[in-house]
Motif scaffolding. Structure first.
Motif, PDB file in Angstrom:
ATOM      1  N   ARG C 158       0.794  -1.051   0.082  1.00  0.00           N
ATOM      2  CA  ARG C 158       0.030  -0.054  -0.072  1.00  0.00           C
ATOM      3  C   ARG C 158       0.898   1.259   0.061  1.00  0.00           C
ATOM      4  O   ARG C 158       0.514   2.268  -0.728  1.00  0.00           O
ATOM      5  N   ASP C 161       2.098   1.445  -3.497  1.00  0.00           N
ATOM      6  CA  ASP C 161       1.077   2.006  -4.259  1.00  0.00           C
ATOM      7  C   ASP C 161       1.018   3.538  -4.124  1.00  0.00           C
ATOM      8  O   ASP C 161       0.839   4.474  -5.154  1.00  0.00           O
ATOM      9  N   PHE C 162       1.126   3.995  -2.866  1.00  0.00           N
ATOM     10  CA  PHE C 162       1.063   5.544  -2.423  1.00  0.00           C
ATOM     11  C   PHE C 162       2.078   6.282  -3.316  1.00  0.00           C
ATOM     12  O   PHE C 162       1.991   7.239  -3.690  1.00  0.00           O
ATOM     13  N   ILE C 164       3.985   4.966  -5.690  1.00  0.00           N
ATOM     14  CA  ILE C 164       4.388   5.088  -6.962  1.00  0.00           C
ATOM     15  C   ILE C 164       3.226   5.761  -7.714  1.00  0.00           C
ATOM     16  O   ILE C 164       3.395   6.462  -8.927  1.00  0.00           O
ATOM     17  N   ALA C 165       2.125   5.879  -6.966  1.00  0.00           N
ATOM     18  CA  ALA C 165       1.164   6.681  -7.805  1.00  0.00           C
ATOM     19  C   ALA C 165       1.440   8.206  -7.883  1.00  0.00           C
ATOM     20  O   ALA C 165       0.752   9.094  -8.431  1.00  0.00           O
ATOM     21  N   MET C 166       2.570   8.757  -7.048  1.00  0.00           N
ATOM     22  CA  MET C 166       2.903   9.943  -7.158  1.00  0.00           C
ATOM     23  C   MET C 166       4.041   9.516  -8.435  1.00  0.00           C
ATOM     24  O   MET C 166       5.049   9.555  -7.586  1.00  0.00           O
ATOM     25  N   PRO C 167       4.172   9.882  -9.450  1.00  0.00           N
ATOM     26  CA  PRO C 167       5.246   9.697 -10.102  1.00  0.00           C
ATOM     27  C   PRO C 167       6.238  10.534  -9.669  1.00  0.00           C
ATOM     28  O   PRO C 167       6.352  11.703  -9.636  1.00  0.00           O
ATOM     29  N   PHE C 193      11.143   8.817  -3.585  1.00  0.00           N
ATOM     30  CA  PHE C 193      10.114   8.114  -4.480  1.00  0.00           C
ATOM     31  C   PHE C 193      10.819   7.225  -5.343  1.00  0.00           C
ATOM     32  O   PHE C 193      10.000   6.936  -6.429  1.00  0.00           O
ATOM     33  N   ASN C 197      10.187   1.293  -7.429  1.00  0.00           N
ATOM     34  CA  ASN C 197      10.205   0.420  -8.422  1.00  0.00           C
ATOM     35  C   ASN C 197      11.000  -0.804  -8.188  1.00  0.00           C
ATOM     36  O   ASN C 197      10.569  -1.989  -8.604  1.00  0.00           O
ATOM     37  N   ARG C 200       8.910  -3.112  -5.867  1.00  0.00           N
ATOM     38  CA  ARG C 200       7.736  -3.973  -6.834  1.00  0.00           C
ATOM     39  C   ARG C 200       8.640  -5.085  -7.691  1.00  0.00           C
ATOM     40  O   ARG C 200       8.153  -6.207  -7.822  1.00  0.00           O
ATOM     41  N   LEU C 201       9.592  -4.512  -8.127  1.00  0.00           N
ATOM     42  CA  LEU C 201      10.391  -5.650  -9.199  1.00  0.00           C
ATOM     43  C   LEU C 201      10.970  -6.951  -8.439  1.00  0.00           C
ATOM     44  O   LEU C 201      10.560  -7.978  -8.696  1.00  0.00           O
ATOM     45  N   GLY C 204       7.959  -8.734  -7.101  1.00  0.00           N
ATOM     46  CA  GLY C 204       7.346  -9.875  -8.410  1.00  0.00           C
ATOM     47  C   GLY C 204       8.158 -11.052  -8.567  1.00  0.00           C
ATOM     48  O   GLY C 204       7.621 -11.832  -8.747  1.00  0.00           O
ATOM     49  N   ASP C 205       9.504 -10.880  -8.370  1.00  0.00           N
ATOM     50  CA  ASP C 205      10.253 -11.814  -8.544  1.00  0.00           C
ATOM     51  C   ASP C 205      10.277 -12.934  -7.315  1.00  0.00           C
ATOM     52  O   ASP C 205      10.238 -14.303  -7.614  1.00  0.00           O
ATOM     53  N   LEU C 207       7.756 -13.179  -5.584  1.00  0.00           N
ATOM     54  CA  LEU C 207       6.471 -14.085  -5.432  1.00  0.00           C
ATOM     55  C   LEU C 207       6.479 -15.337  -6.363  1.00  0.00           C
ATOM     56  O   LEU C 207       5.995 -16.302  -6.094  1.00  0.00           O
TER      57      LEU C 207
END
Lengths: 350, 691, 334
Positions: C158, C161-162, C164-167, C193, C197, C200-201, C204-205, C207
């Motif tokens: 979360r 998300d927060f 990342i949602a702010m580029p 900020f 990335n 997340r990467l 993802g791996d 997971l």
């Protein structure tokens, strides 16, 4: 799955609150006099300097905008306006923020949609190609182009193509439309259905303007897609290489499956997982690119406005744009997450 | 080939197609331009004929684009060089600025040259500047310019009478009421339209608006709220704290001061105010159609197209007082009697002004105007060289890039055009030492300056003698500007061109530094931060020029330029923290009072934060107020000369340059008239033709 | 033991790869420039202590330290505006005398040679700082989130998300336009900020990796969390992450230059490549009607510097990944 989506979407309002609170908190250390700059005209050449205001007028501006109020009062006031869909007045756009956003959106959608298609498909296709033919000429060529693209500052690239294709060759001018086309598009005889020039011109049957719109789109689209394309291609390639070395690929080959079948049925699907993670990154990259590319090509979309607003201390616009992009990115990432489960059934969200 | 494999050839084809289209349209467009020029020669000879376009469909651009398909013979490569000579867009003037600097089209709201530039082309005032003269007027919506001789200015110069040019038509025509009946008086100029516009200008009294300029001569006060306090006899926080009766009385008093008398409009002044005609000539005093402003106008779908404005009644004016920009009914609507109609204002993208064919002055304008914005210098330059733009904005820093076009004869350069803008340094003789970022240690110990550093006249003079005008003029401002002789702009009445100004003199610099602070300064040295807004080059460089002079005397004297956020400087200048500050004043109207008052009067915008020695300040205030009401020109001039002398002797400010600008336009642009009183170009004069 | 064996192996492989050599050479070149800067372009006023040469001055500014010298400030030649073309006479000696403008000057007469030399230091320091800290944060957050899942995952993701949602670009833009411009603020914003990335990467791996059979197998065999994390999970997912990180020193410098280009950097006299291109921005069309490339040196040199710097990192990241592939090594050993 549905529960997961709902849970994620439910977080949106919380995020809106957090983002706006953060911006308000950042503004908080500024005193009322500094916040005054928010309400002065944005062009320094024409601005009324604050000391052109008399003491009485200054107080009037403070009162009118509640600049002396405590932080939570200011935020509360702003929030109650937002709940009525009033995001305030943008001094750079000279319009209410929502209205300005809606009027600029079609231009940016047009630009990004045209960029994203070639970007994704070309990048994946070439990335796979490059990995499969590792260390052959096609691999070297692709990597060379990709690396050059990825290493060249977007603004330098953009201005270079502008000089060559506009200044020197006069093929592709900046802006959105030529003057004559502009005059037609904004006249009464032309209906603007969507605000997207390509669509509108076709619906109005004006093919000459359609071609004109394309001429104005070529350079921004190339500049925008080229830069993110390189990044995506590189990751596709390396992830494909990684996958091709997995044991199950060797097994598949050993089973006697054709190379095409191995690559497309087995390898590519798995190779796309890291790529998918990156697609969120690509979306952000596109948005970032939009800021710079639109500014350089004088292409009046959301990105152009965002840079203008941020540099001119137009906070209502900055908040509006930030909320909008933030929401967009949350949705995009959600879609990416859902795609995960499609591509890799082992990934579950429960 | 993968599933996506089909995409690549398709994409390649698309790219080729587009590139091909680019070429094709290139050919078409250039032919197109050929067509345009062949017709344009006839058009420009008989310019009034060509511009009689009533319906939108006969827009010339539509015409030429439909002839596209007929010819495509000439190769595209040849035309790109030839296109430089053809007149592009023969019936439209394309101006590309860095931005569209409009705040509002409401003349009673906007207070910047950018808005004024549009307003004064669309709407008109009672009188107007005569050609390039800033002190001679021609009648416009008034049929005569009031003078003592023709009796329209009373003996005591308190009453100005303007005979109105009855029946001049407004662009939007008559307004109908709900029943479809034409409202009498709408669409045509009446004396009530004039009085309404002036009442509206006074009563809207926006903070930071132009309204004070009319309030000062008419009411003798600085704001409408002051009048309310005067009537009620108590001070209040805000206008809303006043009683209803007082509010009524304010409005009535204003209406008594400006009223119609038959076909005349009469202004009654509070005290004699010699620059009054200069106030009336400004775009803020534009005349509106009262009935049109009042009316709510619906578009074809029944939505509100234009909000209803003030109805002119004394019971409702306070609802229109100090409006937000978007609340004004006239924010993006304009209806005037001028040579141009507002066709559209696409916010920060474009303004399109269409020729008013029925212009009352006999000759309609020759060219429509498309006012566009591009922040990219390269884009503007290229548009100019391609002929897509007729006039572009060229910042001082980039003018060397356009000179080759001037040498080639493609671009005409107008030089040394006076503007009503002057720059100067002000001293704050007693800064606010709290959290002060500029005075270092706050003491005379070589690591800062005391808060009252500049209260010593020798320090101020030393700063004057450290400034090198020659370097500044040739390098920093690129030769654009002349030295400002004193607080009053040299083009304005009352300036003394023979007055000495400070210029570099290292001997005197040393002498004054030795004398200052009883010699203490000479021993200890100082360190002073000079702030500038990020990107404000001129300030930084001027500081560096002065710093160099000080450094040659002794490196102990340190003057350091440092950049700050604009918002921070706004705050610090208002709280009186900046000891040495660079300022510019753009005149509102062309009169010495508009220079002397803001710069030197204790209530003025700059002197307010200068903390000048009370004795000298009193002397200055006295001269300024006496000169304002002085009707004898010789005496008035003498007063201003005196003011200028004191400013020099006491080194109250260090004057810099009066900005004279260069303007660049394609050489086919004819008829340019420059007047420093205009907010910007007056397009009515322009025409396009080969020279 | 294996560590000792690996190292020569990697070097051997890199040595055979011409692209890797090229990128290493380029990077070596930049590092040399960084350390030789006081010799290549001596500042106007010599610094009393070498520390001022080594540590960028915005770092001192963080502590309100009063600087006795500012090597990162490009000296300006007079007060005129138009650029001066490169002067070949300056190259008669080496290092060339920057006062003669060996590579010309930008608009406002800032020497390009001086700016490039000291800008290298700005770029390397800022890039390394940002990548190091954001990768570290990203690795920790992504690792925790992906491996443990459940509520840790929820909380971290979360947060991600927060963020990342702010580029990052927009966030920096907002931050800098409110707090004021400056390299230190951009760097801060980029770290704050920038880590998302990676997180997340890596998540993802992880997971995907943690569902693989061998992880299930080791867990069934009773392997501890730590052992699983460090022995199996991290080695398996760190390479793609490493590529992205190595890519990012380059792209971080790109991002910084973009922000400087838009006018948010440390001011126009600060030795920063992006800033120098911003100074060339108005000159990119050349003299219209004359040569379109009249002022080529104002953008070609700084542009080339950024390009080569980023290119070096990208090439290295690319080849290192190919060479350092674990499975290839296994095969060879086998």
């Amino acid at each position: 799955m549905l529960a997961y989506i709902v849970r994620r979407l439910a977080l949106l309002p919380a995020m809106w609150l957090a983002v706006t609170l953060m911006i308000f908190l950042m503004l908080e250390p500024l005193g009322p006099y500094q916040k005054l700059a928010l309400f002065l005209d944005n062009n320094p050449e024409m601005a009324v300097p604050a000391n052109k205001l008399s003491e009485e007028q200054l107080q009037r501006v403070f009162d009118k905008h509640g600049l002396n109020d405590p932080f939570y009062v200011q935020y509360g006031k702003w929030l109650s306006e937002v709940l009525r869909f009033n995001f305030g007045w943008s001094t750079t756009a000279q319009a209410p923020v929502m209205e300005a956003l809606i009027s600029r959106l079609p231009a940016t959608i047009e630009l990004t949609m045209l960029s994203i298609g070639p970007l994704i498909f070309l990048a994946i296709w070439m990335g796979v190609k490059s990995a499969v033919h590792q260390n052959r000429w096609i691999d070297h060529a692709t990597r060379f182009i990709a690396i050059t693209g990825f290493s060249l500052p977007s603004f330098v690239f953009a201005i270079f193509v502008l000089v060559i294709f506009y200044g020197w060759l006069d093929w592709f001018p900046p802006g959105r439309l030529s003057l004559w086309a502009d005059q037609v598009v904004f006249s009464d005889s032309f209906t603007r259905f969507t605000g997207m020039n390509l669509v509108d011109t076709l619906l109005n049957g004006r093919f000459d303007i359609f071609v004109d719109a394309i001429r104005h789109l070529v350079l921004p689209v190339i500049s925008l897609s080229y830069l993110s394309w390189a990044a995506l291609l590189r990751v596709t390639r390396s992830s494909m290489l990684e996958t091709l070395k997995q044991d199950y690929i060797t097994t598949a080959r050993a089973k006697g499956l054709t190379e095409t079948s191995v690559i497309h049925k087995h390898a590519r699907r798995n190779a796309l997982i890291p790529v998918l993670t990156l697609s969120g990154f690509v979306i952000v990259g596109l948005l970032t690119g939009v800021f710079i590319i639109e500014t350089i090509f004088n292409y009046r979309g959301v990105g152009f406005w965002a840079v203008d607003a941020a540099l001119s201390f137009d906070v209502p616009a900055v908040i509006g744009i930030t909320l909008f992009t933030a929401t967009l990115i949350v949705l995009a990432n959600l879609i990416v997450d859902i795609f995960y489960t499609v591509v890799d059934p082992r990934v579950r969200y429960d | 080939m993968g599933r996506q494999g089909w995409y690549l050839p398709l994409l390649l084809m698309l790219v080729l197609l587009v590139a091909g289209c680019g070429n094709q349209t290139e050919t078409n467009q250039n032919n197109n331009q050929d067509d345009q020029t062949s017709t344009s020669t006839t058009e420009t000879e008989d310019s009034t004929n060509s511009t009689t376009t009533e319906t939108p469909s006969t827009d010339t651009s539509t015409d030429t684009s439909s002839t596209d398909n007929t010819t495509s013979e000439t190769p595209s490569t040849d035309t790109s060089t030839a296109s430089n000579v053809e007149i592009k867009n023969p019936d439209t003037l394309v101006l590309v600025n860095t931005t569209i600097p409009i705040t509002s089209l409401d003349p009673a709201y906007s207070y910047n040259a950018g808005s004024g530039a549009m307003i004064f082309n669309i709407m008109e005032t009672l009188i107007f500047f005569d050609g390039e003269h800033t002190d001679k007027f021609i009648p416009m919506l008034s049929t005569e310019v009031p003078t003592m001789e023709n009796g329209l200015i009373s003996e005591d110069s308190l009453t100005y009478t303007f005979p109105i040019r009855m029946g001049t038509t407004f662009h939007e025509g008559p307004v109908s009421d709900a029943d479809g009946n034409v409202i009498p008086g709408s669409g045509e100029l009446t004396p009530e339209d004039v009085t309404y516009s002036m009442h509206r200008l006074i009563l809207t009294d926006r903070a930071g608006g132009p309204n004070w300029m009319m309030i000062e001569p008419i009411l003798g006060l600085s704001s409408v709220k002051d009048l309310g306090e005067q009537i009620e006899g108590v001070e209040v926080e805000a206008l809303t704290d006043l009683s209803t009766e007082t509010l009524l009385a304010i409005c009535e008093q204003v209406k008594e001061a400006i009223y119609s008398d038959g076909n005349n409009v009469v202004f009654k002044l509070d005290t004699p105010f010699s620059p009054f005609l200069q106030v009336v000539v400004g775009y803020w005093a534009s005349v509106l159609d009262k009935e049109w402003v009042m009316a709510e106008i619906l578009d074809a779908d029944g939505n509100v197209d234009k909000k209803a404005g003030w109805d002119g009644s004394c019971s409702s004016w306070q609802n229109y007082y100090d409006p937000q920009v978007e609340d004004s009914a006239l924010f993006d609507k304009a209806n005037g009697t001028g040579p141009y109609k507002l066709e559209r204002w696409r916010r920060e993208e474009e303004v399109f002004l269409k020729v008013n064919e029925d212009y009352w002055r006999g000759r309609p304008a020759n060219l429509n105007v498309s006012y566009q914005a591009s922040s990219e210098m390269a884009t503007r330059l290229l548009m100019m060289s391609q002929g897509d733009a007729d006039i572009i904005a060229v910042p001082v820093a980039n003018q060397d890039q356009i000179f080759p076009l001037v040498d080639e004869g493609l671009v005409t350069m107008y030089e040394k055009l006076p503007t009503g803008t002057g720059y100067f340094w002000t001293f704050n003789q007693k800064v606010n030492p709290n959290n002060n970022d500029y005075i270092g240690s706050g003491e005379l110990d070589g690591d800062g300056v005391p808060p009252d550093f500049f209260s010593d006249v020798d320090v101020r003079k030393a700063f004057g003698y450290a400034f090198v005008w020659e370097t500044y003029w040739s390098d920093v401002i690129n030769g654009e500007g002349i030295r400002m002789p004193g607080p009053i702009h040299s083009e304005v009445f009352g300036a003394n061109p023979d007055q000495m100004v400070y210029d570099v003199d290292l001997e005197k610099l040393e002498e004054h530094l030795k004398k200052a602070w009883d010699g203490e300064l000479w021993e200890k040295g100082f360190k002073l931060i000079v702030p500038y807004v990020s990107g404000g080059q001129a300030v930084k460089l001027t500081t560096e020029i002065m710093a160099k002079s000080f450094e040659t005397i002794n490196p102990k004297f340190q003057l350091i330029p440092q950049d700050f956020q604009r918002s921070k400087l706004v705050q610090d200048s208002n709280t009186g923290q900046i000891p040495f500050d660079y300022n510019g004043w753009g005149e509102d109207y062309h009169d010495p009072h508009n220079w002397a008052f803001p710069i030197l009067h204790s209530l003025g915008n700059y002197a307010r934060n200068m903390n000048i020695d009370p004795e000298i300040q009193a002397q200055l205030d006295d001269i300024i107020i006496r000169a304002r009401s002085e009707l004898d020109l010789e005496k008035r001039e003498a007063l201003y000369h005196e003011l200028q002398r004191i400013t020099f002797d006491e080194a109250i400010i260090i004057t810099m340059e009066e900005w004279t600008r260069r303007r660049f336009m394609r050489s086919w642009m004819q008829g340019y008239v420059h007047n420093s009183g205009y907010p910007s170009y007056y397009y009515w004069h322009f025409d396009k033709a080969e020279s | 033991m294996t560590e000792l064996y690996k190292r020569p192996s990697v070097w051997q492989r890199l040595k055979k790869n011409p692209i890797a050599l090229l990128s290493l050479f380029l990077l070596f070149f930049f590092v040399v420039v960084v350390f030789a800067a006081p010799w290549l372009a001596p500042p106007e006023r010599a610094c009393p202590s070498p520390i001022y040469y080594i540590v960028p001055d915005w770092f001192f500014a963080l502590f309100d330290h009063d600087l006795p010298c500012k090597p990162h400030q490009i000296p300006r030649d007079g007060f005129k505006i138009p650029p001066i073309p490169p002067n070949l006479d300056a190259w008669k000696t080496f290092p060339p005398d920057w006062k003669l403008h060996p590579l010309g000057t930008t608009e406002n007469r800032y020497d390009i040679w001086y700016g490039l030399v000291w800008g290298t230091r700005t770029a390397l320091a800022a890039g390394a700082l940002i990548v190091f800290f954001s990768f570290l944060i990203g690795l920790t957050m992504g690792g925790l989130s992906g491996y443990f899942g459940r509520w840790i995952d929820s909380v971290i993701m979360r947060l991600v998300d927060f963020m990342i949602a702010m580029p990052g670009f927009l966030a920096t833009l907002v931050l800098v336009s409110v707090l004021g411009r400056g390299l230190d603020k951009i760097i801060f914003a980029s770290i704050v900020f920038g880590w998302t990335n990676y997180a997340r990467l890596i998540r993802g791996d992880i997971l995907s990796i943690r569902e693989r059979e061998y992880i299930h197998a080791s867990r069934a065999l009773g392997a501890s969390h730590t052992r699983l994390l460090f022995k199996h999970v991290i080695p398996n997912m760190i390479y793609p992450a490493l590529i992205l990180a190595s890519l990012d020193i380059g792209s971080v410098v790109l991002g910084l230059s973009a922000l400087s280009f838009l006018g948010l950097g440390s001011g126009e006299d600060y030795a920063d490549w992006g800033q120098m291109i911003a100074l060339a921005r108005n000159r990119i069309a050349g003299v219209v009607g004359g040569s379109a490339f009249e002022f080529w040196y104002t953008y070609v040199f700084p542009g080339a510097a950024i390009f080569l710097f980023v290119l070096a990192w990208n090439l290295l990241g690319d080849t290192v990944r190919d060479v350092l592939d674990p499975r290839q090594k296994n095969k060879k050993r086998a």
